[in-house]
Design an enzyme around this catalytic site. Structure first.
Site, PDB file in Angstrom:
ATOM      1  N   SER A 160      -9.317   1.449   2.938  1.00 14.85           N
ATOM      2  CA  SER A 160      -8.474   2.484   1.868  1.00 14.85           C
ATOM      3  C   SER A 160      -7.573   1.724   1.836  1.00 14.85           C
ATOM      4  O   SER A 160      -7.254   1.824   0.421  1.00 14.85           O
ATOM      5  CB  SER A 160      -8.099   3.534   3.154  1.00 14.85           C
ATOM      6  N   SER A 182      -9.996  -0.580   7.536  1.00 15.81           N
ATOM      7  CA  SER A 182      -9.483  -0.510   5.876  1.00 15.81           C
ATOM      8  C   SER A 182      -8.582  -2.048   5.360  1.00 15.81           C
ATOM      9  O   SER A 182      -8.503  -1.607   4.098  1.00 15.81           O
ATOM     10  CB  SER A 182      -8.146   0.467   6.156  1.00 15.81           C
ATOM     11  N   LYS A 185       0.321  -0.989  -0.020  1.00 11.35           N
ATOM     12  CA  LYS A 185      -0.298  -0.044  -0.103  1.00 11.35           C
ATOM     13  C   LYS A 185       1.081   1.252   0.396  1.00 11.35           C
ATOM     14  O   LYS A 185       2.104   0.944   0.703  1.00 11.35           O
ATOM     15  CB  LYS A 185      -1.054  -0.411   1.638  1.00 11.35           C
TER      16      LYS A 185
HETATM   17  N1  GLN Z   1     -13.202   3.604   6.627  1.00 11.35           N
HETATM   18  C1  GLN Z   1     -12.591   4.505   7.781  1.00 11.35           C
HETATM   19  C2  GLN Z   1     -12.121   5.368   8.503  1.00 11.35           C
HETATM   20  O1  GLN Z   1     -12.454   6.286   6.196  1.00 11.35           O
HETATM   21  C3  GLN Z   1     -11.051   3.067   8.288  1.00 11.35           C
HETATM   22  C4  GLN Z   1      -9.837   3.534   7.405  1.00 11.35           C
HETATM   23  C5  GLN Z   1      -8.620   2.986   7.954  1.00 11.35           C
HETATM   24  O2  GLN Z   1      -9.045   1.926   8.733  1.00 11.35           O
HETATM   25  N2  GLN Z   1      -7.479   3.512   7.421  1.00 11.35           N
HETATM   26  O3  GLN Z   1     -11.479   5.829   9.123  1.00 11.35           O
END
Ligand code: GLN
Length: 469
Positions: free
Chosen positions: A150, A174, A75
């Site tokens: 994400s 995420s 990532k």
């Molecule tokens: N969807 C969650 C957020 O937007 C989790 C993001 C993540 O785990 N990086 O904060």
């Protein structure tokens, strides 16, 4: 191309001369080009062919590491020396890392091949991968749908066979949510299991690095490699690393808790049905199920969005146009340099979070929001401590529904935040969680099931997962 189901089979094929590692790596490069429309990668590294050829020799001489020839995508929030690190943000569009993240270095030290960096929501903020400055990522199963976020690019890279395994990060879901949307396995380790050195901070007391794969054995193997103490991250715990890849083969019967709060309103009937069917088949195989309660669950989303935005507002203060990356042109004074660099460099979701975080930390609101949310975090921890006195594992859906349509939630941040309803608690309390694919809905979209275990009990997650997939 010869196919294989996990890394040990791949190694066997290479040793038997049935699979060439350079050809295998080229195959992935070709598939990445053919699947450009998915937009899973921000950068692809052509030097991976040279690495493959060296590692192929090492395999032949029997001196290769544990991950010899495993083709891994990373990532684009993780640093790799001399490679771009953008966090899918315009503010870091031209930034190059000067060091390598510890987790990635451990992969390289065990002879994995790093094929490229994957697209994600900007600074890992999002649940759909629509917040990337480099464009959205498409779900390979249905291109009109999101892959989740994400770590959407990392999930798609594995689901669309554009690499063997990938690394993602999970601050509130995420890894687990995109794994669920793409029909693959994703593991978020215990906070402190994997060093965060070289991971661009979003919310430092929540962020964790973990793998995506198609097999539990590959997840176990990669976890075993990336785990363990690191002097460069003071929150990384000195807890010995078990032989996850061996231990996950053990077959045991477990006691599993079903928290009623995760099966209430908002859960799609098809997801509920798939999970209930799975529970029935697991009872039949001799696992014990008990009803449990996690009474503070309803506050987890609110606590998560208060605490993570607070941490993000502080972490992202460093992008000011002077230290890193993008700098706006011809500002008339220092203040304007900061303001215009940040205004032009950050996308709208990141700005929303910085403003929310600044607000909850400001005088007068700090006690009402930030301190209150910390107290909720403590109560959630107590909920889970109580639950793990009774059970080995907690089983829930990963997400309320299957992958949604691109654009469906972009204008409704609250609806988007509710995506994380079942995943944020594990980050708030620092425990590990895994998402496993358990079937498809009537539209052919994957459904994921989440399992959570107590801190540092990844072994239990893996042993159970290995028996049911
Ligand atoms: N969807 C969650 C957020 O937007 C989790 C993001 C993540 O785990 N990086 O904060």
């Amino acid at each position: 191309m010869v196919s294989y189901k996990n890394h040990s089979e791949k190694i066997r094929l290479i040793k038997e001369g049935k699979l060439s590692l350079t050809e295998n790596t080229s195959f992935f490069l070709k598939r990445i080009t053919e699947n450009k429309h998915l937009n899973a990668y921000n950068f692809v590294f052509d030097d991976c062919i040279a690495a493959a050829s060296k590692i192929e020799d090492k395999i032949k001489f029997g001196i290769a590491g544990k991950l010899a020839g495993m083709v891994i995508a990373v990532k684009d929030v993780l640093a790799i020396k001399d490679k771009p690190l953008t966090c899918s943000s315009n503010i870091l569009k031209d930034f190059t890392s000067i060091y390598t993240a510890s987790a990635v270095q451990k992969l390289i030290d065990e002879d994995a091949i790093i094929i490229g960096k994957t697209n994600c929501d900007e600074f890992a903020m999002g649940s759909s991968n629509e917040n990337s400055a480099f464009g959205k990522v498409l779900n390979p199963i249905d291109n009109t749908r999101v892959p989740g976020g994400s770590s959407g690019g990392s999930a798609v890279a594995v689901a669309a066979n554009l690499c063997d395994v990938s690394l993602g990060t999970d601050t509130g879901g995420s890894i687990r949510q995109p794994a669920s949307f793409c029909g693959i396995i994703g593991l978020k380790p215990t906070y402190g299991r994997v060093s965060r050195f070289g991971l661009t901070a979003f919310a430092s007391s929540f962020d964790s690095i973990g793998p995506f794969a198609n097999s539990v054995s590959d997840i176990a193997l990669v976890l075993e490699v990336i785990s363990g103490h690191d002097n460069k991250d003071s929150t990384c715990q000195k807890v010995s690393v078990p032989d996850y890849s061996k231990l996950c083969e053990e077959r045991k019967k477990f006691r599993i808790g079903i928290p009623k709060e995760y099966f209430s309103e908002g859960l799609h009937p098809e997801v509920r049905e798939a999970i209930e069917k799975k529970i029935e088949s697991l009872k039949f195989r001799g696992h014990t199920f008990v009803d449990i309660t996690l009474p503070h669950t309803e506050y987890s989303i609110a606590a998560y969005y208060i605490l993570t935005t607070a941490e993000a507002s502080s972490n992202l203060a460093r992008y000011d146009g002077t230290h890193y990356g993008f700098r706006s042109q011809k500002p008339s004074n220092l203040n304007e340099l900061y303001t215009s660099s940040r205004t032009q460099g950050f996308g709208s979701e990141v700005k929303r979070r910085i403003m929310l975080g600044t607000y909850v930390l400001s005088a007068g609101y700090y006690d009402a929001y930030y301190i209150k949310a910390q107290k909720v975090r403590r109560l959630l921890k107590q909920d889970f401590d109580n639950a793990f006195k009774q059970v080995d594992l907690i089983l829930t859906p990963t997400t309320p529904s299957a992958a949604f349509k691109i654009g469906e939630k972009t204008n409704d941040p609250l609806a988007m935040y509710l995506e994380d309803i079942y995943t944020t608690s594990a980050n708030l309390v620092g425990i590990p969680g895994i998402s496993l694919p358990i079937g498809n809905n009537s539209e052919g979209l994957p459904i994921g099931m989440q399992l959570m275990a107590n801190q540092f009990q990844e072994k239990t997650l893996l042993q159970f997962s290995n028996q049911i997939l």
